[in-house]
Enzyme design. Structure first.
Site, PDB file in Angstrom:
ATOM      1  N   GLU A   1      -3.043   0.454  -9.302  1.00 23.18           N
ATOM      2  CA  GLU A   1      -2.008   1.486  -9.376  1.00 23.18           C
ATOM      3  C   GLU A   1      -0.705   0.735  -9.697  1.00 23.18           C
ATOM      4  O   GLU A   1      -0.310  -0.148  -8.937  1.00 23.18           O
ATOM      5  CB  GLU A   1      -1.922   2.144  -7.984  1.00 23.18           C
TER       6      GLU A   1
ATOM      7  N   HIS B   1      -0.586  -2.473  -7.316  1.00 26.26           N
ATOM      8  CA  HIS B   1      -1.397  -2.158  -6.133  1.00 26.26           C
ATOM      9  C   HIS B   1      -2.883  -2.243  -6.459  1.00 26.26           C
ATOM     10  O   HIS B   1      -3.452  -1.334  -7.071  1.00 26.26           O
ATOM     11  CB  HIS B   1      -1.007  -0.746  -5.645  1.00 26.26           C
TER      12      HIS B   1
ATOM     13  N   SER C   1       0.823  -1.214   0.000  1.00 28.51           N
ATOM     14  CA  SER C   1       0.000   0.000   0.000  1.00 28.51           C
ATOM     15  C   SER C   1       0.851   1.255   0.000  1.00 28.51           C
ATOM     16  O   SER C   1       0.350   2.339  -0.287  1.00 28.51           O
ATOM     17  CB  SER C   1      -0.835   0.055   1.280  1.00 28.51           C
TER      18      SER C   1
ATOM     19  N   ASN D   1      -2.869   6.175  -1.500  1.00 29.25           N
ATOM     20  CA  ASN D   1      -2.853   6.275  -0.038  1.00 29.25           C
ATOM     21  C   ASN D   1      -2.253   7.575   0.492  1.00 29.25           C
ATOM     22  O   ASN D   1      -2.451   7.917   1.652  1.00 29.25           O
ATOM     23  CB  ASN D   1      -2.162   5.053   0.562  1.00 29.25           C
TER      24      ASN D   1
HETATM   25  C1  LIG Z   1      -5.523   0.594   1.598  1.00 27.26           C
HETATM   26  C2  LIG Z   1      -5.090   0.532   0.205  1.00 27.26           C
HETATM   27  O1  LIG Z   1      -3.889   0.306  -0.039  1.00 27.26           O
HETATM   28  C3  LIG Z   1      -5.932   0.788  -0.962  1.00 27.26           C
HETATM   29  C4  LIG Z   1      -7.381   0.485  -0.818  1.00 27.26           C
HETATM   30  O2  LIG Z   1      -7.827  -0.558  -1.207  1.00 27.26           O
HETATM   31  S1  LIG Z   1      -8.306   1.664  -0.114  1.00 27.26           S
HETATM   32  C5  LIG Z   1      -9.939   1.008  -0.150  1.00 27.26           C
HETATM   33  C6  LIG Z   1     -10.564   1.185  -1.507  1.00 27.26           C
HETATM   34  N1  LIG Z   1     -11.894   0.679  -1.461  1.00 27.26           N
HETATM   35  C7  LIG Z   1     -12.941   1.483  -1.197  1.00 27.26           C
HETATM   36  O3  LIG Z   1     -12.810   2.688  -1.060  1.00 27.26           O
HETATM   37  C8  LIG Z   1     -14.251   0.778  -1.081  1.00 27.26           C
HETATM   38  C9  LIG Z   1     -15.375   1.724  -0.697  1.00 27.26           C
HETATM   39  N2  LIG Z   1     -16.607   0.978  -0.638  1.00 27.26           N
HETATM   40  C10 LIG Z   1     -17.307   0.653  -1.754  1.00 27.26           C
HETATM   41  O4  LIG Z   1     -16.942   0.986  -2.880  1.00 27.26           O
HETATM   42  C11 LIG Z   1     -18.580  -0.129  -1.541  1.00 27.26           C
HETATM   43  O5  LIG Z   1     -19.029   0.069  -0.235  1.00 27.26           O
HETATM   44  C12 LIG Z   1     -18.414  -1.674  -1.815  1.00 27.26           C
HETATM   45  C13 LIG Z   1     -18.051  -1.909  -3.276  1.00 27.26           C
HETATM   46  C14 LIG Z   1     -17.347  -2.301  -0.936  1.00 27.26           C
HETATM   47  C15 LIG Z   1     -19.714  -2.366  -1.477  1.00 27.26           C
HETATM   48  O6  LIG Z   1     -20.689  -1.807  -2.289  1.00 27.26           O
HETATM   49  P1  LIG Z   1     -22.199  -1.619  -1.814  1.00 27.26           P
HETATM   50  O7  LIG Z   1     -22.967  -1.183  -3.004  1.00 27.26           O
HETATM   51  O8  LIG Z   1     -22.198  -0.795  -0.592  1.00 27.26           O
HETATM   52  O9  LIG Z   1     -22.610  -3.035  -1.300  1.00 27.26           O
HETATM   53  P2  LIG Z   1     -23.208  -4.280  -2.015  1.00 27.26           P
HETATM   54  O10 LIG Z   1     -24.452  -3.923  -2.803  1.00 27.26           O
HETATM   55  O11 LIG Z   1     -23.322  -5.272  -0.933  1.00 27.26           O
HETATM   56  O12 LIG Z   1     -22.071  -4.748  -3.023  1.00 27.26           O
HETATM   57  C16 LIG Z   1     -21.959  -4.341  -4.377  1.00 27.26           C
HETATM   58  C17 LIG Z   1     -21.299  -5.490  -5.120  1.00 27.26           C
HETATM   59  O13 LIG Z   1     -19.977  -5.708  -4.606  1.00 27.26           O
HETATM   60  C18 LIG Z   1     -19.850  -7.063  -4.134  1.00 27.26           C
HETATM   61  N3  LIG Z   1     -19.016  -7.030  -2.930  1.00 27.26           N
HETATM   62  C19 LIG Z   1     -19.193  -6.239  -1.855  1.00 27.26           C
HETATM   63  N4  LIG Z   1     -18.231  -6.457  -0.954  1.00 27.26           N
HETATM   64  C20 LIG Z   1     -17.434  -7.420  -1.468  1.00 27.26           C
HETATM   65  C21 LIG Z   1     -16.268  -8.084  -1.017  1.00 27.26           C
HETATM   66  N5  LIG Z   1     -15.688  -7.791   0.161  1.00 27.26           N
HETATM   67  N6  LIG Z   1     -15.713  -9.021  -1.826  1.00 27.26           N
HETATM   68  C22 LIG Z   1     -16.255  -9.324  -3.011  1.00 27.26           C
HETATM   69  N7  LIG Z   1     -17.360  -8.724  -3.512  1.00 27.26           N
HETATM   70  C23 LIG Z   1     -17.947  -7.790  -2.740  1.00 27.26           C
HETATM   71  C24 LIG Z   1     -21.265  -7.500  -3.836  1.00 27.26           C
HETATM   72  O14 LIG Z   1     -21.383  -8.880  -3.924  1.00 27.26           O
HETATM   73  C25 LIG Z   1     -22.046  -6.806  -4.918  1.00 27.26           C
HETATM   74  O15 LIG Z   1     -21.890  -7.523  -6.126  1.00 27.26           O
HETATM   75  P3  LIG Z   1     -23.128  -7.653  -7.139  1.00 27.26           P
HETATM   76  O16 LIG Z   1     -23.575  -6.279  -7.451  1.00 27.26           O
HETATM   77  O17 LIG Z   1     -22.532  -8.363  -8.294  1.00 27.26           O
HETATM   78  O18 LIG Z   1     -24.114  -8.437  -6.389  1.00 27.26           O
HETATM   79  N1  LIG Z   2      -6.340  -4.046   3.263  1.00 26.42           N
HETATM   80  C1  LIG Z   2      -6.401  -3.267   2.208  1.00 26.42           C
HETATM   81  O1  LIG Z   2      -7.409  -2.557   2.005  1.00 26.42           O
HETATM   82  C2  LIG Z   2      -5.276  -3.234   1.242  1.00 26.42           C
HETATM   83  C3  LIG Z   2      -4.062  -3.794   1.546  1.00 26.42           C
HETATM   84  N2  LIG Z   2      -3.041  -3.749   0.636  1.00 26.42           N
HETATM   85  C4  LIG Z   2      -1.756  -4.326   0.950  1.00 26.42           C
HETATM   86  O2  LIG Z   2      -1.835  -5.725   0.699  1.00 26.42           O
HETATM   87  C5  LIG Z   2      -0.986  -6.433   1.601  1.00 26.42           C
HETATM   88  C6  LIG Z   2      -1.821  -7.442   2.371  1.00 26.42           C
HETATM   89  O3  LIG Z   2      -2.855  -6.767   3.069  1.00 26.42           O
HETATM   90  P1  LIG Z   2      -4.150  -7.551   3.580  1.00 26.42           P
HETATM   91  O4  LIG Z   2      -4.489  -8.629   2.649  1.00 26.42           O
HETATM   92  O5  LIG Z   2      -5.134  -6.511   3.928  1.00 26.42           O
HETATM   93  O6  LIG Z   2      -3.568  -8.168   4.939  1.00 26.42           O
HETATM   94  P2  LIG Z   2      -4.057  -9.472   5.740  1.00 26.42           P
HETATM   95  O7  LIG Z   2      -3.585  -9.274   7.128  1.00 26.42           O
HETATM   96  O8  LIG Z   2      -5.483  -9.748   5.453  1.00 26.42           O
HETATM   97  O9  LIG Z   2      -3.230 -10.636   5.014  1.00 26.42           O
HETATM   98  C7  LIG Z   2      -1.830 -10.751   5.009  1.00 26.42           C
HETATM   99  C8  LIG Z   2      -1.505 -12.237   4.904  1.00 26.42           C
HETATM  100  O10 LIG Z   2      -0.106 -12.395   4.638  1.00 26.42           O
HETATM  101  C9  LIG Z   2       0.348 -13.458   5.478  1.00 26.42           C
HETATM  102  N3  LIG Z   2       1.788 -13.393   5.642  1.00 26.42           N
HETATM  103  C10 LIG Z   2       2.522 -12.727   6.577  1.00 26.42           C
HETATM  104  N4  LIG Z   2       3.826 -12.974   6.383  1.00 26.42           N
HETATM  105  C11 LIG Z   2       3.932 -13.809   5.315  1.00 26.42           C
HETATM  106  C12 LIG Z   2       5.006 -14.449   4.641  1.00 26.42           C
HETATM  107  N5  LIG Z   2       6.261 -14.277   5.044  1.00 26.42           N
HETATM  108  N6  LIG Z   2       4.746 -15.243   3.584  1.00 26.42           N
HETATM  109  C13 LIG Z   2       3.480 -15.443   3.153  1.00 26.42           C
HETATM  110  N7  LIG Z   2       2.405 -14.876   3.772  1.00 26.42           N
HETATM  111  C14 LIG Z   2       2.632 -14.074   4.822  1.00 26.42           C
HETATM  112  C15 LIG Z   2      -0.434 -13.225   6.767  1.00 26.42           C
HETATM  113  O11 LIG Z   2      -0.358 -14.333   7.638  1.00 26.42           O
HETATM  114  P3  LIG Z   2      -0.438 -14.028   9.251  1.00 26.42           P
HETATM  115  O12 LIG Z   2      -1.859 -13.710   9.519  1.00 26.42           O
HETATM  116  O13 LIG Z   2       0.067 -15.266   9.870  1.00 26.42           O
HETATM  117  O14 LIG Z   2       0.495 -12.862   9.524  1.00 26.42           O
HETATM  118  C16 LIG Z   2      -1.821 -12.991   6.208  1.00 26.42           C
HETATM  119  O15 LIG Z   2      -2.495 -14.194   5.921  1.00 26.42           O
HETATM  120  C17 LIG Z   2      -0.314  -5.364   2.492  1.00 26.42           C
HETATM  121  O16 LIG Z   2       0.917  -5.015   1.915  1.00 26.42           O
HETATM  122  C18 LIG Z   2      -1.302  -4.215   2.404  1.00 26.42           C
HETATM  123  O17 LIG Z   2      -0.725  -2.976   2.643  1.00 26.42           O
HETATM  124  C19 LIG Z   2      -3.189  -3.175  -0.594  1.00 26.42           C
HETATM  125  C20 LIG Z   2      -4.393  -2.635  -0.953  1.00 26.42           C
HETATM  126  C21 LIG Z   2      -5.519  -2.588  -0.057  1.00 26.42           C
END
Ligand SMILES: CC(=O)CC(=O)SCCNC(=O)CCNC(=O)[C@H](O)C(C)(C)COP(=O)(O)OP(=O)(O)OC[C@H]1O[C@@H](n2cnc3c(N)ncnc32)[C@H](O)[C@@H]1OP(=O)(O)O
Ligand SMILES: NC(=O)C1=CN([C@@H]2O[C@H](COP(=O)(O)OP(=O)(O)OC[C@H]3O[C@@H](n4cnc5c(N)ncnc54)[C@H](OP(=O)(O)O)[C@@H]3O)[C@@H](O)[C@H]2O)C=CC1
Length: 285
Positions: free
Chosen positions: A153, A141, A120, A191
């Site tokens: 990304e 990403h 991330s 992010n």
């Molecule tokens: C941290 C990082 O490094 C980067 C990141 O990822 S940051 C996070 C980025 N993501 C976001 O910002 C997500 C924001 N949230 C959303 O866009 C929406 O709330 C959401 C898409 C998650 C759910 O959408 P919603 O309209 O509120 O709910 P819902 O109607 O239940 O779901 C819409 C569809 O998505 C699917 N869905 C929802 N959550 C799901 C999940 N966790 N896994 C798989 N599919 C999912 C549903 O099954 C549904 O599919 P269909 O239309 O085909 O039936």
């Molecule tokens: N959460 C999010 O919304 C997003 C996350 N990411 C990035 O994706 C990556 C994973 O995040 P996320 O899936 O949320 O995290 P989770 O905690 O859900 O999953 C991480 C997994 O990796 C496993 N793990 C740890 N160390 C190792 C290793 N050495 N070899 C293989 N597997 C290992 C963990 O096991 P254990 O539980 O035993 O530690 C766990 O099952 C991170 O880099 C995160 O920043 C990117 C986009 C969105």
């Protein structure tokens, strides 16, 4: 570059399982790896549930579902995927863990394989530097939830070659995503913009400006966000949110990125959000 047909996904958590699912749906052979079989089985269960929902909604046939699942092989050993064309690492957001994995991948994987990280925020250039093939290391990403979100990304490290960039861009498109090119700076684009907003929402809770429910309501109804920032933080994982804020803070040395003390406190308490059952809200997983 040769066509990418086989992918190893490292980490079977919420991101790794989603990446394995969309790769297998795109017709690629997948090896899903984690350190313990228990985590792999949990990831596979999520994939099965997602595919079954597609079948129930008539978007996928039962045979196709079986074929998708048949393309996913699992292993707790990294060498099971040594003949893959690309490794996509989605392990915990921790630099030491990622460097350890990339060192091993560099030893194990065939010479022309691409090594990608779903990190991330961590610097791709630094990850690349522990390998002997920095030009073949790149950030890929995905966004959470992977099966739904359109963006990938694609982050170029300092040494990433044009051929590797193009291959990963094409792979993202094959997986049904839109690839956007970004350079390697802390938090990339997604992010660097998203996490300070989430951190500020946490400060609003910390300072008693409003309740989590009220803050989320303001951002949903007022700004049309699909999820409020605190629900989103719980969804991403508070440990991951904190790790990203630390990377921004250390990377830019600018106090505007300091993580909110309440975020630190929740992570120390094990309140990691939806995945641990409690964060700003309580979940019955
Ligand atoms: C941290 C990082 O490094 C980067 C990141 O990822 S940051 C996070 C980025 N993501 C976001 O910002 C997500 C924001 N949230 C959303 O866009 C929406 O709330 C959401 C898409 C998650 C759910 O959408 P919603 O309209 O509120 O709910 P819902 O109607 O239940 O779901 C819409 C569809 O998505 C699917 N869905 C929802 N959550 C799901 C999940 N966790 N896994 C798989 N599919 C999912 C549903 O099954 C549904 O599919 P269909 O239309 O085909 O039936
Ligand atoms: N959460 C999010 O919304 C997003 C996350 N990411 C990035 O994706 C990556 C994973 O995040 P996320 O899936 O949320 O995290 P989770 O905690 O859900 O999953 C991480 C997994 O990796 C496993 N793990 C740890 N160390 C190792 C290793 N050495 N070899 C293989 N597997 C290992 C963990 O096991 P254990 O539980 O035993 O530690 C766990 O099952 C991170 O880099 C995160 O920043 C990117 C986009 C969105």
């Amino acid at each position: 570059m040769a066509e990418i047909r086989k992918v190893m996904v490292i980490g079977a958590g919420q991101m790794g399982s989603g990446i394995a699912q969309v790769a297998a749906e795109a017709g690629l052979q997948v090896v899903l790896n984690d350190i313990q079989d228990e985590f792999i089985q949990r990831g596979l269960a999520v994939i099965r549930k997602n595919l079954q929902r597609a079948v129930d909604k008539g978007r996928m046939g039962q045979e196709e579902m079986a074929a998708v699942l048949g393309r996913i092989e699992t292993s707790c050993q990294l060498d099971a995927g040594s003949d893959a064309d690309i490794a996509i690492e989605a392990a915990t957001e921790n630099m030491d863990i990622k460097l350890g994995i990339f060192r091993k991948l560099d030893e194990l994987m065939k010479g022309d394989a691409i090594l990608a990280s779903n990190t991330s925020s961590l610097p791709i250039t630094e990850i690349a530097a522990v390998t002997r093939r920095p030009e073949q290391v790149i950030g890929m990403h995905f966004m959470n939830p992977v099966p739904v979100m359109k963006l990938v990304e694609v982050i170029r490290g300092l040494a990433t070659s044009d051929a590797v960039y193009t291959a990963v861009h094409e792979l993202a498109e094959k997986m049904g995503k839109t690839a956007v090119e970004v350079n390697d700076f802390p938090g990339f684009v997604s992010n660097r913009v998203l996490l300070p907003m989430i951190n500020e929402a946490i400060y609003c809770v910390y300072e008693g400006v409003a309740t989590p429910e009220a803050i989320d309501e303001v951002m949903k109804l007022g700004m049309n966000h699909p999820m409020g920032p605190l629900t989103l933080a719980d969804f991403i994982g508070l440990d991951t949110c904190l790790a990203i804020m630390e990377v921004l803070y250390e990377g830019f040395r600018d106090s505007k990125y300091r993580p909110c003390p309440l975020l630190r406190k929740y992570v120390k308490a094990g309140w990691l959000g939806k995945k641990s059952g409690r964060g700003f809200y309580v979940y019955n997983n």
